[in-house]
Design a protein around this motif. Structure first.
Motif, PDB file in Angstrom:
ATOM      1  N   THR A 427      -2.092 -10.147  -4.168  1.00 35.45           N
ATOM      2  CA  THR A 427      -1.882  -9.291  -2.999  1.00 35.45           C
ATOM      3  C   THR A 427      -1.596  -7.876  -3.488  1.00 35.45           C
ATOM      4  OG1 THR A 427      -1.004 -11.110  -1.671  1.00 35.45           O
ATOM      5  CG2 THR A 427      -0.450  -8.871  -0.969  1.00 35.45           C
ATOM      6  N   ALA A 428      -2.384  -6.912  -3.004  1.00 35.12           N
ATOM      7  CA  ALA A 428      -2.198  -5.506  -3.385  1.00 35.12           C
ATOM      8  C   ALA A 428      -1.552  -4.747  -2.238  1.00 35.12           C
ATOM      9  CB  ALA A 428      -3.537  -4.875  -3.752  1.00 35.12           C
ATOM     10  N   ARG A 429      -0.632  -3.838  -2.591  1.00 34.09           N
ATOM     11  CA  ARG A 429       0.098  -3.050  -1.591  1.00 34.09           C
ATOM     12  C   ARG A 429       0.241  -1.634  -2.138  1.00 34.09           C
ATOM     13  NH1 ARG A 429       4.544  -6.339  -1.155  1.00 34.09           N
ATOM     14  NH2 ARG A 429       3.228  -7.731   0.089  1.00 34.09           N
ATOM     15  N   ALA A 430      -0.215  -0.642  -1.373  1.00 37.52           N
ATOM     16  CA  ALA A 430      -0.144   0.748  -1.813  1.00 37.52           C
ATOM     17  C   ALA A 430       0.967   1.478  -1.060  1.00 37.52           C
ATOM     18  CB  ALA A 430      -1.476   1.446  -1.580  1.00 37.52           C
ATOM     19  N   GLN A 431       1.622   2.438  -1.740  1.00 36.15           N
ATOM     20  CA  GLN A 431       2.721   3.186  -1.127  1.00 36.15           C
ATOM     21  C   GLN A 431       2.608   4.661  -1.502  1.00 36.15           C
ATOM     22  OE1 GLN A 431       6.627   1.790  -2.104  1.00 36.15           O
ATOM     23  NE2 GLN A 431       7.656   3.118  -0.611  1.00 36.15           N
ATOM     24  N   GLN A 432       2.879   5.501  -0.492  1.00 31.77           N
ATOM     25  CA  GLN A 432       2.915   6.948  -0.707  1.00 31.77           C
ATOM     26  C   GLN A 432       4.287   7.450  -0.275  1.00 31.77           C
ATOM     27  OE1 GLN A 432       0.505   9.388   1.862  1.00 31.77           O
ATOM     28  NE2 GLN A 432       0.119  10.887   0.234  1.00 31.77           N
ATOM     29  N   VAL A 433       5.059   7.916  -1.213  1.00 32.06           N
ATOM     30  CA  VAL A 433       6.399   8.418  -0.918  1.00 32.06           C
ATOM     31  C   VAL A 433       6.285   9.679  -0.062  1.00 32.06           C
ATOM     32  CG1 VAL A 433       8.533   9.336  -1.913  1.00 32.06           C
ATOM     33  CG2 VAL A 433       7.321   7.452  -3.043  1.00 32.06           C
ATOM     34  N   GLY A 434       7.187   9.759   0.925  1.00 28.86           N
ATOM     35  CA  GLY A 434       7.204  10.938   1.774  1.00 28.86           C
ATOM     36  C   GLY A 434       6.697  10.694   3.163  1.00 28.86           C
ATOM     37  N   ASN A 435       6.204   9.500   3.427  1.00 28.66           N
ATOM     38  CA  ASN A 435       5.793   9.150   4.779  1.00 28.66           C
ATOM     39  C   ASN A 435       6.899   8.338   5.442  1.00 28.66           C
ATOM     40  OD1 ASN A 435       3.123  10.113   5.446  1.00 28.66           O
ATOM     41  ND2 ASN A 435       2.451   8.920   3.665  1.00 28.66           N
TER      42      ASN A 435
END
Length: 782
Positions: A427-435
């Motif tokens: 399972t892949a999960r992407a994250q962008q800090v600041g949202n």
């Protein structure tokens, strides 16, 4: 972010949510709670009754009712019957979800195999006949699960839908059949849409799905908007809007498969969130919690994944290292009290997305590249981090095995490549800090790494030799969802299978090479080879004992048949000196004659040939010519040589000794039977019979009923009684020499007759070649 940081973050989120709801003591009173647990001891556990649950869900092999004794399936059947016995006095409704057979596995990989629709229907019908009290049934558990090691239907949504339709046909009113029962894969439109389309006009009363990932995300401090559940609720609209909806497998982690312990508080808060899923849609009227408790022989063997409401109670009496022995956890209190309930948050459209690899993709590269979209500007960082977790749904690990970061371009696109991954489901999960909130975390993308090429096995093949101009080959692959390419006689490979039907095959040898291609694109390195030969069958029937007067008069009878164009040559040979002494007209034996006797000085005393441009049967008479004085002997030993040359095949040669006599043949038949030869150019079988006309049979008092002659039995007009029967079978070309013996009670009466007119029939056929009758009359003197 480390695993422990994720745990702490999850706990802080849970505490905050509870605080926010402190003024409310909502309970899940409208939704019915069940337990998904296949352990037959569950209903006898000391804390079971306190849950006030009257629903359970069990996963069984679809053929459990017919599994052979002392097999794995039979042992599973015995455990299920103990489960039913425990459920009946408690008034607990047992729901069954079917899975693959424990007895049938794919060759090579040992992976489970999806049954055909007919096989499933037979298993379902047997189950209903054996367990009529079980009426709540999901025809297949998680058909869209991409883990081929456990689930064989990820590549065939139409077949999964067929299981539901066949079950409905068998049990149209008495069963509550649960459709879907999908694994929690977000955005799995291709599979779900195809499944629903394959149902046609059918409208299931209940749809079900699993939503482990919603709870996993909540516990990990990720999105709390129940993305999986909202996705499936959106799929059950339109023509499906009137159906009830069940979440029939979902649970909160106490310990993850990779050993991370989440503990009581996290599990309890996640269970409250689990109950809150029912607030998303009034059609959700049942949730099955997975599971009651993990059962194990000793602490070290307790399942790594522990979602139990009660801590394990190892059979050896020792507690597991991470918890007490047989202890009701805080999550047990939440389920027993049906609350408190934490409703999911309002959905926020994800700013971060993963569109490469595609959802449920299978990849044959161990280090995949991930790509997608992200926010640009504002507080959003100009980078995205993707984490890859082992497993999915109930089996998802808490600690990522790979992580990588990539910059966000001005067009809002990002890409990152991770290190090598072992074969398996991730399972892949992407994250962008600041949202804010969940908008900074992508939806889960489930994918498979598969670098191992599949193998294939031909389960149905044509005979090694056959007369059939068509052939059917059925092939199975070691991996579910595999496709095939085929090359016939070294032609260019094209997609095919798994059932390969070939038509208009010419006579000759054919070689079919089959390669399996798995969903990841791995191609079988060495093809599976199916080789067979299409032949044209030619047959002949000849006696090996006959009247000398018949041989010099009308001729020795012989009948030949051909499936296609052919040439049949028959000759009688005799030593030169014996032929001169007998007064027979002679011809030299050609050196090119393939049937000429070896050794000695032989001549030809009779010969006949047959050439046919198409299939059919014909009679030949091998007439022995004599000089002006006639035959000067009372008996003669000759050899019959048969050359069968069907179209496109080499000649088959059969040579046998034949006795011609003025007296004695009938007595010999009465004592030892009538010897005949059946010759075939390739594999064949033939029932052979000796017949007497009804008038003769009456005088001989032959037992048995008379039959009328017709094309169906190879006899001419009249009525006949069988004197003797036998059957010859050959696996290759050549001659067989049966003797047609007569009944013991008839022998003495037959031997004293002056002569007898009899008839011999043979119905010769070969693999793929229709039968043809061979028949001729034979008059024998005493």
């Amino acid at each position: 972010m480390g695993a422990l940081d994720s745990v702490r973050r999850g706990l802080l989120l849970a505490v905050a949510l509870v605080a926010a709801l402190a003024m409310t003591t909502a309970t899940a009173g409208a939704v019915e709670i069940g337990i998904s647990d296949s352990d037959e001891e569950t209903l006898a556990e000391p804390y079971w009754n306190g849950l006030n649950v009257n629903r359970v869900r069990v996963v069984l092999p679809y053929d459990v009712a017919t599994a052979p004794e002392r097999s794995a399936g039979a042992r599973r059947r015995a455990r299920f019957e103990r489960y039913l016995a425990a459920a009946a006095p408690k008034g607990v409704d047992v729901m069954v979800a079917f899975s693959a057979s424990q007895e049938v596995r794919a060759p090579g990989s040992g992976y489970p195999v999806a049954p055909t629709a007919d096989q499933f229907a037979a298993g379902f019908a047997a189950f209903r006949a054996r367990y009529p009290q079980v009426r709540t049934i999901a025809p297949w558990n998680e058909p869209n699960n991409v883990d081929a090691r456990q689930y064989p239907l990820s590549g065939d949504p139409a077949l999964a839908a067929q299981y539901w339709l066949r079950a409905k046909a068998i049990c149209p009113t008495d069963c509550l059949l649960v459709a879907g029962d999908f694994a929690g894969i977000p955005g799995d439109d291709a599979y779900v849409d195809a499944y629903q389309a394959a149902l046609g006009d059918a409208r299931p009363d209940v749809w079900a799905f699993h939503a482990h990932s919603d709870i996993n995300a909540f516990q990990a401090g990720g999105p709390d908007s129940a993305r999986i559940s909202r996705y499936y609720l959106s799929k059950f609209q339109g023509p499906w809007a009137n159906a009830r909806i069940w979440i029939d497998e979902i649970g909160a982690r106490f310990r993850a498969p990779d050993g991370v312990v989440w503990g009581d508080a996290s599990q309890a808060q996640a269970t409250s969130f689990l109950l809150g899923l029912a607030t998303l849609d009034p059609r959700i009227d049942a949730i099955y919690y997975y599971n009651y408790s993990n059962r194990c022989a000793m602490p070290i063997r307790c399942a790594q994944q522990d979602r139990g409401l009660v801590s394990p109670s190892p059979i050896d009496g020792n507690p597991p290292e991470y918890d007490g022995y047989n202890r009701p956890r805080q999550a047990w209190q939440v389920i027993a009290g049906r609350g408190p309930v934490i409703p999911p948050a309002a959905p926020v459209p994800p700013v971060v997305t993963i569109d490469q690899p595609a959802q449920a993709a299978a990849l044959n590269t161990p280090a995949p590249t991930f790509a997608g979209g992200a926010a640009v500007g504002g507080r959003a960082e100009a980078a995205v981090t993707v984490q890859v977790f082992p497993g999915t749904g109930a089996d998802e690990g808490a600690v990522p095995v790979q992580a990588a970061s990539g910059p966000v371009g001005g067009d809002g696109r990002w890409a990152a490549r991770t290190g090598a991954l072992a074969d398996g489901v991730y399972t892949a999960r992407a994250q962008q800090v600041g949202n804010p909130s969940s908008s900074g975390i992508s939806q889960d993308t489930v994918f498979t790494i598969d670098t191992v090429a599949p193998t294939s096995t031909a389960t149905t093949v044509p005979p090694a030799q056959t007369g059939a101009r068509s052939a059917t080959v059925v092939v199975a692959a070691s991996e579910a969802g595999s496709t095939f390419t085929c090359s016939l006689n070294r032609a260019k490979a094209t997609p095919c299978g798994p059932t390969i039907r070939l038509r208009r095959l010419p006579i000759g040898t054919h070689v079919l090479r089959i390669r399996a291609v798995d969903p990841a694109g791995n191609v079988q390195s060495t093809p599976t080879v199916v080789k067979w030969r299409v032949v044209s069958l030619a047959t002949a029937l000849v006696p090996r004992s006959a009247d000398l007067r018949t041989a010099t008069g009308s001729g020795l009878p012989l009948r030949a048949s051909c499936a296609d164009a052919c040439r049949v040559v028959a000759r009688l040979y005799m030593p030169r000196r014996a032929a001169i002494a007998a007064g027979f007209v002679r011809k030299r034996v050609s050196r090119s004659d393939p049937a000429r006797p070896r050794g000695g000085d032989y001549v030809v005393v009779a010969g006949k040939s047959l050439t046919r441009k198409r299939g059919g049967s014909a009679s030949l008479a091998l007439k022995v010519r004599t000089g002006s004085g006639g035959a000067r002997v009372s008996s003669a030993e000759v050899r019959v040589g048969l050359v069968l040359r069907p179209q496109g095949s080499k000649a088959t040669v059969v040579s046998r000794r034949v006795t011609l006599a003025r007296s004695g043949p009938l007595r010999s038949v009465a004592a030892r039977g009538l010897p005949v030869t059946v010759a075939c150019s390739s594999a064949c079988s033939a029932p052979v019979a000796l017949w007497a006309p009804q008038s003769l049979a009456r005088s001989l008092r032959v037992p048995g009923r008379a039959v009328a002659g017709s094309r169906r039995n190879g006899l001419p007009r009249g009525r006949y009684v069988a004197l003797g029967r036998t059957t010859i079978r050959r696996t290759r070309g050549g001659g067989s020499d049966p003797s047609l013996t007569v009944p013991r009670a008839v022998r003495s009466r037959l031997s004293v007759r002056a002569s007898a007119g009899l008839r011999v029939t043979a119905k010769a056929s070969g693999p793929g070649t229709p039968a043809r009758w061979l028949s001729w009359p034979l008059t024998l003197p005493r």
